[in-house]
Design a protein around this motif. Structure first.
Motif, PDB file in Angstrom:
ATOM      1  N   TRP A   1       0.890  -1.104  -0.037  1.00 16.43           N
ATOM      2  CA  TRP A   1       0.028   0.014  -0.021  1.00 16.43           C
ATOM      3  C   TRP A   1       1.074   1.152  -0.124  1.00 16.43           C
ATOM      4  CZ3 TRP A   1      -5.400   0.149  -0.087  1.00 16.43           C
ATOM      5  CH2 TRP A   1      -6.066  -1.008   0.203  1.00 16.43           C
ATOM      6  N   LEU A   2       0.735   2.081  -0.619  1.00 18.08           N
ATOM      7  CA  LEU A   2       1.349   3.514  -0.913  1.00 18.08           C
ATOM      8  C   LEU A   2       1.659   4.110   0.423  1.00 18.08           C
ATOM      9  CD1 LEU A   2       3.170   5.318  -2.915  1.00 18.08           C
ATOM     10  CD2 LEU A   2       0.820   5.775  -4.135  1.00 18.08           C
ATOM     11  N   GLY A   3       0.576   4.297   1.141  1.00 18.74           N
ATOM     12  CA  GLY A   3       0.664   5.264   2.443  1.00 18.74           C
ATOM     13  C   GLY A   3       1.292   4.441   3.194  1.00 18.74           C
ATOM     14  N   ASP A   4       1.208   3.183   3.481  1.00 20.49           N
ATOM     15  CA  ASP A   4       2.126   2.284   4.255  1.00 20.49           C
ATOM     16  C   ASP A   4       3.694   2.335   4.114  1.00 20.49           C
ATOM     17  OD1 ASP A   4      -0.725   1.606   3.885  1.00 20.49           O
ATOM     18  OD2 ASP A   4      -0.550   0.084   5.450  1.00 20.49           O
ATOM     19  N   LEU A   5       3.968   2.056   2.590  1.00 19.40           N
ATOM     20  CA  LEU A   5       5.088   2.005   1.905  1.00 19.40           C
ATOM     21  C   LEU A   5       6.054   3.112   2.617  1.00 19.40           C
ATOM     22  CD1 LEU A   5       7.385   1.349   0.236  1.00 19.40           C
ATOM     23  CD2 LEU A   5       6.138   2.517  -1.511  1.00 19.40           C
TER      24      LEU A   5
ATOM     25  N   SER B   1      -2.724   4.108  -8.185  1.00 17.50           N
ATOM     26  CA  SER B   1      -3.195   3.224  -7.496  1.00 17.50           C
ATOM     27  C   SER B   1      -3.164   3.362  -5.913  1.00 17.50           C
ATOM     28  CB  SER B   1      -3.447   1.802  -7.905  1.00 17.50           C
ATOM     29  OG  SER B   1      -4.062   0.935  -6.831  1.00 17.50           O
ATOM     30  N   SER B   2      -3.691   2.857  -4.804  1.00 22.49           N
ATOM     31  CA  SER B   2      -3.338   2.933  -3.456  1.00 22.49           C
ATOM     32  C   SER B   2      -2.572   1.530  -3.019  1.00 22.49           C
ATOM     33  CB  SER B   2      -4.384   2.893  -2.478  1.00 22.49           C
ATOM     34  OG  SER B   2      -5.032   4.107  -2.921  1.00 22.49           O
ATOM     35  N   ALA B   3      -2.716   0.644  -3.873  1.00 20.24           N
ATOM     36  CA  ALA B   3      -2.016  -0.736  -3.704  1.00 20.24           C
ATOM     37  C   ALA B   3      -1.851  -1.564  -5.048  1.00 20.24           C
ATOM     38  CB  ALA B   3      -2.926  -1.515  -2.637  1.00 20.24           C
ATOM     39  N   ILE B   4      -0.844  -2.173  -4.769  1.00 19.62           N
ATOM     40  CA  ILE B   4      -0.301  -3.120  -6.137  1.00 19.62           C
ATOM     41  C   ILE B   4      -0.439  -4.839  -5.491  1.00 19.62           C
ATOM     42  CG2 ILE B   4       1.383  -3.756  -7.534  1.00 19.62           C
ATOM     43  CD1 ILE B   4       0.423  -0.917  -8.106  1.00 19.62           C
ATOM     44  N   PHE B   5      -1.038  -5.412  -6.278  1.00 21.67           N
ATOM     45  CA  PHE B   5      -0.810  -6.875  -6.493  1.00 21.67           C
ATOM     46  C   PHE B   5       0.550  -7.341  -7.167  1.00 21.67           C
ATOM     47  CE2 PHE B   5      -5.391  -5.970  -5.818  1.00 21.67           C
ATOM     48  CZ  PHE B   5      -5.762  -6.563  -4.868  1.00 21.67           C
ATOM     49  N   LEU B   6       0.962  -8.394  -6.566  1.00 20.57           N
ATOM     50  CA  LEU B   6       2.152  -8.866  -7.439  1.00 20.57           C
ATOM     51  C   LEU B   6       1.942 -10.087  -8.163  1.00 20.57           C
ATOM     52  CD1 LEU B   6       5.351  -8.614  -5.374  1.00 20.57           C
ATOM     53  CD2 LEU B   6       4.810  -7.184  -7.404  1.00 20.57           C
ATOM     54  N   GLU B   7       0.796 -10.729  -7.787  1.00 19.00           N
ATOM     55  CA  GLU B   7       0.465 -12.444  -8.366  1.00 19.00           C
ATOM     56  C   GLU B   7      -0.809 -12.333  -8.867  1.00 19.00           C
ATOM     57  OE1 GLU B   7       2.704 -14.565  -8.622  1.00 19.00           O
ATOM     58  OE2 GLU B   7       4.345 -13.863  -7.346  1.00 19.00           O
ATOM     59  N   PRO B   8      -1.181 -12.859  -9.989  1.00 17.62           N
ATOM     60  CA  PRO B   8      -0.102 -13.756 -10.586  1.00 17.62           C
ATOM     61  C   PRO B   8       0.570 -12.945 -11.627  1.00 17.62           C
ATOM     62  CG  PRO B   8      -2.365 -13.728 -11.602  1.00 17.62           C
ATOM     63  CD  PRO B   8      -2.506 -13.122 -10.462  1.00 17.62           C
ATOM     64  N   GLU B   9       0.352 -11.752 -11.994  1.00 15.29           N
ATOM     65  CA  GLU B   9       1.338 -10.663 -12.093  1.00 15.29           C
ATOM     66  C   GLU B   9       0.964  -9.325 -11.754  1.00 15.29           C
ATOM     67  OE1 GLU B   9       1.262 -10.020 -16.353  1.00 15.29           O
ATOM     68  OE2 GLU B   9      -0.756 -10.872 -16.668  1.00 15.29           O
TER      69      GLU B   9
ATOM     70  N   ASP C   1      -4.502  -2.328  -7.883  1.00 12.38           N
ATOM     71  CA  ASP C   1      -5.812  -2.520  -7.148  1.00 12.38           C
ATOM     72  C   ASP C   1      -6.661  -1.548  -7.779  1.00 12.38           C
ATOM     73  OD1 ASP C   1      -7.900  -2.756  -5.419  1.00 12.38           O
ATOM     74  OD2 ASP C   1      -6.534  -2.902  -3.708  1.00 12.38           O
ATOM     75  N   ASP C   2      -7.949  -1.697  -7.586  1.00 15.27           N
ATOM     76  CA  ASP C   2      -8.897  -0.641  -8.145  1.00 15.27           C
ATOM     77  C   ASP C   2      -9.112   0.130  -6.855  1.00 15.27           C
ATOM     78  OD1 ASP C   2     -10.539  -2.477  -6.833  1.00 15.27           O
ATOM     79  OD2 ASP C   2     -11.730  -3.046  -8.644  1.00 15.27           O
ATOM     80  N   THR C   3      -8.615   0.501  -5.986  1.00 16.88           N
ATOM     81  CA  THR C   3      -8.812   1.111  -4.892  1.00 16.88           C
ATOM     82  C   THR C   3      -7.891   2.389  -5.197  1.00 16.88           C
ATOM     83  OG1 THR C   3      -9.234  -0.569  -3.268  1.00 16.88           O
ATOM     84  CG2 THR C   3      -8.846   1.373  -2.371  1.00 16.88           C
ATOM     85  N   TYR C   4      -8.472   3.517  -5.029  1.00 18.92           N
ATOM     86  CA  TYR C   4      -7.797   4.701  -5.143  1.00 18.92           C
ATOM     87  C   TYR C   4      -7.960   5.806  -3.990  1.00 18.92           C
ATOM     88  CZ  TYR C   4      -6.974   2.952  -9.829  1.00 18.92           C
ATOM     89  OH  TYR C   4      -6.398   2.379 -10.887  1.00 18.92           O
ATOM     90  N   LEU C   5      -7.056   5.955  -3.330  1.00 18.11           N
ATOM     91  CA  LEU C   5      -7.064   6.881  -2.003  1.00 18.11           C
ATOM     92  C   LEU C   5      -6.234   8.286  -2.398  1.00 18.11           C
ATOM     93  CD1 LEU C   5      -6.556   4.204   0.609  1.00 18.11           C
ATOM     94  CD2 LEU C   5      -8.853   5.088   0.007  1.00 18.11           C
ATOM     95  N   PRO C   6      -7.012   9.249  -2.483  1.00 18.49           N
ATOM     96  CA  PRO C   6      -6.169  10.347  -3.091  1.00 18.49           C
ATOM     97  C   PRO C   6      -5.168  10.929  -2.092  1.00 18.49           C
ATOM     98  CG  PRO C   6      -8.431  11.127  -2.785  1.00 18.49           C
ATOM     99  CD  PRO C   6      -8.426   9.491  -2.843  1.00 18.49           C
ATOM    100  N   ASP C   7      -5.289  10.566  -0.871  1.00 19.35           N
ATOM    101  CA  ASP C   7      -4.056  11.116  -0.075  1.00 19.35           C
ATOM    102  C   ASP C   7      -3.086  10.056  -0.023  1.00 19.35           C
ATOM    103  OD1 ASP C   7      -5.833   8.993   1.004  1.00 19.35           O
ATOM    104  OD2 ASP C   7      -5.311   9.375   3.108  1.00 19.35           O
ATOM    105  N   TYR C   8      -3.246   8.786  -0.333  1.00 21.00           N
ATOM    106  CA  TYR C   8      -2.199   7.861  -0.556  1.00 21.00           C
ATOM    107  C   TYR C   8      -1.453   8.181  -1.847  1.00 21.00           C
ATOM    108  CZ  TYR C   8      -2.776   4.297   3.112  1.00 21.00           C
ATOM    109  OH  TYR C   8      -2.681   3.694   4.148  1.00 21.00           O
ATOM    110  N   SER C   9      -2.266   8.440  -3.202  1.00 22.81           N
ATOM    111  CA  SER C   9      -1.521   8.898  -4.410  1.00 22.81           C
ATOM    112  C   SER C   9      -0.639   9.937  -4.128  1.00 22.81           C
ATOM    113  CB  SER C   9      -2.573   9.343  -5.552  1.00 22.81           C
ATOM    114  OG  SER C   9      -3.701   8.188  -5.328  1.00 22.81           O
ATOM    115  N   LEU C  10      -1.071  11.017  -3.473  1.00 21.76           N
ATOM    116  CA  LEU C  10      -0.281  12.237  -2.929  1.00 21.76           C
ATOM    117  C   LEU C  10       1.045  11.975  -2.431  1.00 21.76           C
ATOM    118  CD1 LEU C  10      -2.939  14.993  -1.850  1.00 21.76           C
ATOM    119  CD2 LEU C  10      -1.394  15.130  -4.062  1.00 21.76           C
ATOM    120  N   LEU C  11       0.927  11.103  -1.624  1.00 16.36           N
ATOM    121  CA  LEU C  11       1.919  10.921  -0.666  1.00 16.36           C
ATOM    122  C   LEU C  11       3.228  10.154  -1.341  1.00 16.36           C
ATOM    123  CD1 LEU C  11       0.246   9.993   2.678  1.00 16.36           C
ATOM    124  CD2 LEU C  11       1.909  11.912   2.356  1.00 16.36           C
TER     125      LEU C  11
END
Lengths: 506, 506
Positions: B205-209, B244-252, B256-266
Motif C-alpha cells: 500500500w502506498l501510504g504504508d510504504l 493506485s493505493s495498492a499493487i498486487f504482485l501475483e499472478p502478475e 488494485d482498483d482502490t484509489y485513495l487520493p491521500d495515498y496517491s499524493l504521498l
C-alpha cells in the motif's frame, strides 16, 4: 522376518498405474427429499460465499483432481477458502465429517478445506480420491470478487488396461450392466497393488486379493500384478511364518499386525489360481513353502482334529458379522486349502501331497463327527452349535458333500433361521459353491438379486456392504464412510465370464 | 496503462526474501480464564483424536512451517486428519474461523485442515503464515496409532538483513523494547515488497510504504526494495495518471482498483524521502513526472481552492474512522505534498517549482479562510465544521502554522472533545508533527503511552489497530482476523533512531 529376494521380485512386478485424463461431464444441483436425492443439471455461475457446485464425472473415478479456477470482479484481495467434498454416491454429500461419530476413522472422509492465494490458477490436489461427484463450496471469498470454476479434470489412475478387456457377450441388459459395474470396480481397485477399496482402506488384503485376482484373470489379465502381490505377502511373514492379512506399501512395504487365519490359508488357493491362469511354475515352486507353512500352522492348532472354539477364532474373517461363530467356517477354509495344497504338491511332485491328503481326511472326519448335526442335517459351529450360511458354504467348498448332498443342504437351509450372509465377500463364496455343485440357475438368481440389487440402487461400482432389505443403510453409522467401490464385490465379472452364465444366446 | 520500462526496473529491484531456519522454542498448554490467557510449558506426548499441542516459536515469524511427524502403535491404517492454526497472539487460538461473522473475509484466517496419508513424513506446508504460535489439533487418527510430533521448523522469510541492523543506544528498557518490536514488525513486513501486514492483507500500500521506507532508512537500509516499490506504483497508473493505493504482485503485477487520493499524493513525499536517503537522482528525475501528476490531479478537483466536502472524500484514507470528515486532512496532505514537490523541483531545477509554490500559497489561503475557526482557534472540516485531531495534525505537517502556533493548537485540542485518532498510522503523523515543531518530550510521551501500551499488552510486533482504552478489543468482531504485525506501526524505530530520542545517555 523379511525375505529381501521376494520383496525385490514383488516390487519389480508392481508398476505405477497409468493416468487417463477425464473431463467432468456436467454440473448438478442436488436436492435431498424423503423420496431420495434428486439431481438436476445446472449451469456454472460465479460463486460467492456459501455457494455450492457439484461436478459429475460421469462414472466412478479414482485419481487426482485438477481445477482451473478464475475470478470475476476486482482483483482477488483475500484468499479463496474452499471446501471440496468427493463422493462415490450423491448421498455422501448430505453428510459432514464433523457429524460422523462411528468407529471408522473420519480421516478417511474425502473432504478438504483449502486456501487459494493466487487466482487465476490451476490447482492439482496432491491426494488421490475415489469419486464420481465433486462438490465445491466457497467457504469465503471477499466482497470484491467471485470464484469462477473454469474447468475440472480428473487424472484417473489404474493398473487395469481397458484395451485388453473383451466385451461380455450377452443379450441380457442387467447382466451386461452387472459385468460392466464389476469390471469398473476391479479396474478402480487395481492401483499399484490390488486395493480393497480406493476410498477406504486402500490396502492389499489377502482374502480380497484372491477374489480380485480371479476376476482379473477373466478381464484385465494383469498377471504381473498378482504375482507381485503374492510375493509381497510371502516377503513379509511373521517370525513363525504366518502371513499377515494385509500389507502396507508406504512409506515402505510392511506387514499389517492383523492376522486372520482364514486369509493366511487362502494364500494357498490364490497361489494355485495364479498358476492355473499363468502357467508360471517358477513362482508356484518358489512360493509353495510359504503356502504350505500356512497349512502347517493351522494343523498345529487343531484339538481333537478341530480348530478350538475359542475367542481367538473371532480373529478369522469369514464374514462381517459379530454374531457368527466361525469354528465351522474356518474348518471349511482349512479343508478347501488342503485340497488346493494337494493339487500344488501334485503339480510339483512334492511327496507332502500324501500327508496333505491324510490331513484332509482327518479334518473331514473330525468335522463329520464333531460339526454335523445328524438330526437337523446341517453343519453346526461352536459350543452352542450355531447354524449359519457361512458354515455350509465353506463345508461345501471344502469338499465335505457331494453335489446332491450340497443341493439338499442349501435347500434345507432356506427353511432355517440360520445366521445369514452379510458381505459380498461371503456371497461370492456362496455363488462359487453353487456353481461348484452345478446349481447354475440358483447362482445366477443370487447374482441377479444381490449384485443386481446394487445396480438397481444406482451403483456405478459394487459396494463393500449391501443389505438387500435396506440398500441405503450404513453399517458404520454414516454413508460418508461407506466404501462404494470395493473389490471383493467384483465377482460378477468373474462368474459371468468364466462360466458363460447368460451368454449362451450369442 | 502500463509502463513496461518502469515495471522492468521495479522487478529488477525486488528480490526473493532470504530464508532462515527457526526451530520451535517450546510446547505450551494454554488456558483462557477471566484474567486472560495462561501459558504453561508442557512436554510433547503421542496425540490421539482431539488432542492439541501449541508450539511457541519464541518470536513473531513469517514463513513456511515444516513438521516432522511420526506415529506410535501399529502401522497407521487411516490418514491423519490434522487442524493447524497459526496465531500471532495466543488469543487467536480461542476463536474458530467458522464462528467469525464480521466483514473481513474469513479466507484470511490462518487455519488449515489437512490429511496425511503416509507417516512418518516431513510435511512442508506450501503457504506462508505470520505467527509466533502454532496449534496442532488431531481431528482424527485411528484407534491403532497415535501421532508423534517429532519436530517443527519455521523457514522464516524476510528481505531485511539482520546483519545490517545497528543496536539502538539507550538505557531505557521500554524504549529498547519498543525499538526491537518496531524493527521486528518492519522486518517481518519486508518480503518481496513492503507488505502492510504479513497475515493480512499482505499487500503493498502506498501510504504504508512511505512509513515503512522511512523506518527502513534508519534500520535495514534496503534501498533497492524502496526503489522497486516506487517504480511498481509508477508503472501501473490509472488512464489519467492517478496512482493506485495498492499493487498486487501475483499472478502478475496489477494495480488494485482502490484509489485513495491521500495515498496517491504521498507518492511525492515518498519519492523525496527516497532521494534523501539514497542520493539516487536518476530515480528522482524519472519518477518526478509521476509524482507531479498526482499533485495536478488534486489541484484540478479543487473548488474555491478547497477539496469539495463530498462523499467522494470518504475515499481518502487519513485514518480508520467512519466518523471522520476528511476534507481538512486531505487539504493538509495536499499542502504537505506540495512542499515535497517544491523541494524535488528545486533539486531538479524544474521551473514548475514556482507554480507549486503558488499552488501552496493559494491552498493555504483557501484553508485559512475556509477551514479555520476563528472563534475556537482550530481547523475545522466539512459542512458541519467538524473538529478532529486528524485535521490539526495534517495542517501542521502541511506547514500552516509556526511551531509556537502548532504547540498552542495541540494544547487547545486537549481541551476539546474532537474526533480522536484510531490507527497507529495517524498516531505516526501526530508524532511526526510534534517532532517537526520541537515538541520532543511530548512526542516521546506519545510513543511511550501508545506503542508502549502495546508492548505492555504483550506485543512481539506492533499491531494494525490499538485502542489504549481496551487493548483486547477487535474492531472486526474477532481477534482471529486482527493483524498483530502491521508495518504502519513500525514508527518507533524511525523516530527513536532518527531523532535519537532517549539515546542521549550513551
Amino acid at each position: 522376518m523379511r525375505n529381501e529376494a521376494f520383496l525385490d521380485t514383488a516390487l519389480a512386478c508392481l508398476s505405477t498405474p497409468r493416468e487417463t485424463e477425464i473431463p467432468y461431464l456436467r454440473c448438478l444441483r442436488l436436492q435431498k427429499t424423503d423420496e431420495g436425492i434428486h439431481a438436476e443439471e445446472t449451469e456454472k455461475s460465479p460463486m460467492k460465499k456459501g455457494d455450492k457446485l457439484v461436478l459429475d464425472f460421469g462414472d466412478h473415478q479414482v485419481g487426482y483432481l485438477s481445477l482451473r479456477l478464475g475470478a470475476v470482479g476486482s482483483h482477488p484481495d483475500a484468499p479463496l477458502w474452499l471446501r471440496i467434498q468427493f463422493a462415490e454416491q450423491p448421498v455422501e454429500l448430505f453428510e459432514q465429517a464433523e457429524e460422523y461419530h462411528g468407529w471408522i476413522s473420519t480421516g478417511w472422509i474425502q473432504t478438504e478445506q483449502l486456501h487459494v492465494d493466487v487466482l487465476p490458477c490451476t490447482l492439482r490436489l496432491p491426494r488421490r480420491y475415489a469419486f464420481r461427484y465433486v462438490q465445491l463450496e466457497v467457504l469465503d471469498v471477499s466482497s470484491k470478487y467471485a470464484l469462477v470454476v473454469e474447468d475440472a479434470i480428473c487424472s484417473a489412475v489404474s493398473s487395469a488396461d481397458d484395451a485388453v478387456l473383451q466385451p461380455l457377450k450377452t443379450d441380457d441388459p442387467l447382466l451386461a450392466r452387472m459385468d460392466a459395474v464389476a469390471c469398473r470396480t476391479l479396474h478402480n481397485c487395481m492401483q499399484r497393488v490390488f486395493e480393497d477399496g480406493p476410498k477406504r482402506d486402500r490396502r492389499l488384503w489377502l482374502g480380497d486379493l484372491r477374489l480380485q485376482a480371479l476376476a482379473n484373470y477373466e478381464t484385465y489379465r494383469n498377471l504381473d500384478m498378482v504375482k507381485g502381490c503374492l510375493y509381497l505377502f510371502a516377503a513379509l511373514p511373521r517370525d513363525d511364518g504366518l502371513l499377515s492379512s494385509a500389507i502396507f506399501l508406504e512409506p515402505e512395504p510392511e506387514a499389517d499386525d492383523t492376522y486372520l487365519p482364514d486369509y493366511s490359508l487362502l494364500f494357498t488357493a490364490a497361489l494355485l489360481d495364479y498358476y492355473k491362469a499363468s502357467g508360471d511354475a517358477e513362482t508356484l515352486r518358489e512360493l509353495w513353502p510359504t503356502a504350505y507353512r500356512q497349512l502347517e500352522l493351522v494343523k498345529a492348532r487343531l484339538e481333537n482334529g478341530l480348530i478350538p472354539d475359542s475367542s481367538e477364532i473371532g480373529w478369522c474373517f469369514i464374514d462381517w458379522s459379530l454374531d457368527l461363530n466361525k469354528q465351522a467356517s474356518m474348518m471349511g477354509v482349512y479343508l478347501y486349502c488342503l485340497k488346493a495344497g494337494q493339487e500344488i504338491a501334485g503339480i510339483l511332485h512334492d511327496p507332502v501331497r500324501n500327508e496333505l491328503q491324510a490331513a484332509w481326511a482327518e479334518a473331514a472326519d473330525a468335522v463329520r463327527s464333531g460339526l454335523w448335526d445328524h438330526q437337523r442335517q446341517v453343519f453346526v459351529s461352536g459350543e452352542n452349535r450355531q447354524i449359519s450360511w457361512a458354515s455350509q458354504v465353506w463345508m461345501v467348498l471344502g469338499g465335505l458333500c457331494t453335489a446332491d448332498e450340497a443341493s439338499a443342504l442349501f435347500a434345507r437351509m432356506e427353511q432355517t433361521d440360520a445366521v445369514g450372509m452379510i458381505t459380498p465377500y461371503l456371497y461370492h463364496h456362496y455363488v462359487e459353491a453353487l456353481l461348484q455343485i452345478g446349481e447354475t440357475e440358483k447362482a445366477l438368481s443370487v447374482l441377479r438379486s444381490y449384485w443386481g440389487g446394487m445396480v438397481e440402487a444406482g451403483a456405478d461400482t459394487f459396494w463393500e456392504l449391501y443389505n438387500p432389505e435396506n440398500p441405503a443403510e450404513s453399517p458404520y453409522g454414516g454413508t460418508i464412510v461407506n466404501s462404494y467401490c470395493h473389490a471383493w464385490s467384483c465377482g460378477p465379472a468373474y462368474f459371468l465370464r468364466r462360466d458363460r452364465m447368460g451368454t449362451e444366446k450369442k
